[in-house]
Design a protein around this motif. Sequence first.
Motif, mmCIF file in Angstrom:
data_model
loop_
_atom_site.group_PDB
_atom_site.id
_atom_site.type_symbol
_atom_site.label_atom_id
_atom_site.label_comp_id
_atom_site.label_asym_id
_atom_site.label_seq_id
_atom_site.Cartn_x
_atom_site.Cartn_y
_atom_site.Cartn_z
ATOM 1 N N ASP A 247 133.878 35.697 118.094
ATOM 2 C CA ASP A 247 133.037 34.544 117.797
ATOM 3 C C ASP A 247 133.722 33.257 118.250
ATOM 4 N N HIS A 248 132.973 32.406 118.943
ATOM 5 C CA HIS A 248 133.514 31.145 119.454
ATOM 6 C C HIS A 248 133.038 29.954 118.639
ATOM 7 N N GLY A 249 132.304 30.214 117.577
ATOM 8 C CA GLY A 249 131.950 29.158 116.649
ATOM 9 C C GLY A 249 130.785 28.295 117.082
ATOM 10 N N LEU A 250 130.815 27.053 116.623
ATOM 11 C CA LEU A 250 129.705 26.122 116.777
ATOM 12 C C LEU A 250 129.489 25.683 118.222
ATOM 13 N N VAL A 251 128.227 25.743 118.642
ATOM 14 C CA VAL A 251 127.809 25.220 119.941
ATOM 15 C C VAL A 251 127.002 23.943 119.763
ATOM 16 N N LEU A 252 126.121 23.936 118.765
ATOM 17 C CA LEU A 252 125.162 22.841 118.598
ATOM 18 C C LEU A 252 124.766 22.747 117.133
ATOM 19 N N GLN A 253 124.580 21.507 116.637
ATOM 20 C CA GLN A 253 124.212 21.292 115.244
ATOM 21 C C GLN A 253 123.136 20.232 115.135
ATOM 22 N N SER A 254 122.154 20.441 114.241
ATOM 23 C CA SER A 254 121.154 19.412 113.947
ATOM 24 C C SER A 254 121.278 18.998 112.485
ATOM 25 N N ILE A 255 121.043 17.716 112.238
ATOM 26 C CA ILE A 255 121.258 17.143 110.903
ATOM 27 C C ILE A 255 120.000 16.393 110.473
ATOM 28 N N PRO A 256 119.463 16.698 109.269
ATOM 29 C CA PRO A 256 118.256 16.007 108.787
ATOM 30 C C PRO A 256 118.454 14.496 108.720
ATOM 31 N N GLN B 198 122.280 20.831 129.020
ATOM 32 C CA GLN B 198 123.180 21.483 129.972
ATOM 33 C C GLN B 198 124.424 21.984 129.257
ATOM 34 N N MET B 199 124.872 23.183 129.638
ATOM 35 C CA MET B 199 126.048 23.791 129.039
ATOM 36 C C MET B 199 127.272 23.652 129.932
ATOM 37 N N ASP B 200 128.441 23.647 129.308
ATOM 38 C CA ASP B 200 129.710 23.698 130.013
ATOM 39 C C ASP B 200 129.853 25.071 130.680
ATOM 40 N N PRO B 201 130.584 25.179 131.798
ATOM 41 C CA PRO B 201 130.756 26.482 132.447
ATOM 42 C C PRO B 201 131.330 27.568 131.550
ATOM 43 N N SER B 202 132.034 27.176 130.491
ATOM 44 C CA SER B 202 132.570 28.165 129.553
ATOM 45 C C SER B 202 131.475 28.839 128.751
ATOM 46 N N LEU B 203 130.291 28.227 128.714
ATOM 47 C CA LEU B 203 129.127 28.690 127.968
ATOM 48 C C LEU B 203 129.335 28.644 126.456
#
Length: 327
Positions: free
Chosen positions: A134-143, A178-183
């Motif tokens: 697991d590489h953890g957090l990619v994206l987060q949304s906040i109310p 857009q994502m970083d090449p590391s994905l």
Amino acid sequence: MKKYGFIFFSILICLRSIAQTDGDTLPIVHDPVMIQEGNKYYLFSTGWGIDLFSSSDKKHWKKEASVFPKDQPAWAQKLIPSFKGHIWAPDISFHNGQYYLYYAISAFAKNTSVIGVATNTTLDSHSPKYKWIDHGLVLQSIPGKDDWNAIDPNLIFDEKGTPWLDFGSFWNGLKMVQMDPSLTKIATPEKWYTIAARERSFGIADTLPGDAAVEAPFIFHKNGYFYLFVSFDYCCRGEKSTYHVKVGRSKSIEGPYLDENGKSMADGGGTEVIGADERFYAAGHNAVVNLSDGDYFVCHGYDRKDNGAPKLIIKKISWQNDWPTLK
């Protein structure tokens, strides 16, 4: 996947194991995505730790061990305090010798949501190389801060090989970044697009998702077009579900995605692909995959013969005038 007001129905359904449908042993699933490795097919879906199934014929499916152990990944518990291990809407891709499994975790009825990613070099659980990292957090949304929701991820590469992540649900529509090449993280500087939306009657301060019911984007590249599949209306209500899938296409990954009538999906457009029929009350949250014997469409449908239980639907795609038709 949204479970607003109906989360307990979805959880109970996910606890059921296997159902018999039309002579084939099909899993009860929500939000399925499929991929092929060698002569086997693998199906990932919403569930405790992410449900995983395998098959040699796309008809009879064996339940495998979940991707994550109980209450994992631990990092998500800090960002989503209500998280107990139920993970939504996985997406699986193979790139540069690795499988990338994106997944979503969300609080009830809020856009308190995160997208994470895990990798593996094989999907064969009997292989000594089988291990999810697991590489953890990619994206987060906040109310109150974000007018989008970090759920329902899907990885897609453009014609130049640049990676993008499309995602989202309700609020101000479906997004792509857009994502970083590391994905494993967003590229910098950040590039964002709104790829589909429906008219809404609520603001960013609203906690509930409101009435702009569109979610579960999936982009598939075919014959020079990028096809954007999305789910309209409501899942997770059993017999009262109203889910259906619509599609638009674009020559450019950024859009605009237009339906067969030329209406942009950013303005509520979309050509119908699948929905209610004689067997299912509703059908939605799809994926499209190219297998050794052609292109396939997978989704879940709410079965009229089984009190609205969500069943796996797999259909081969026929491309008519460069538009998808399900066989």
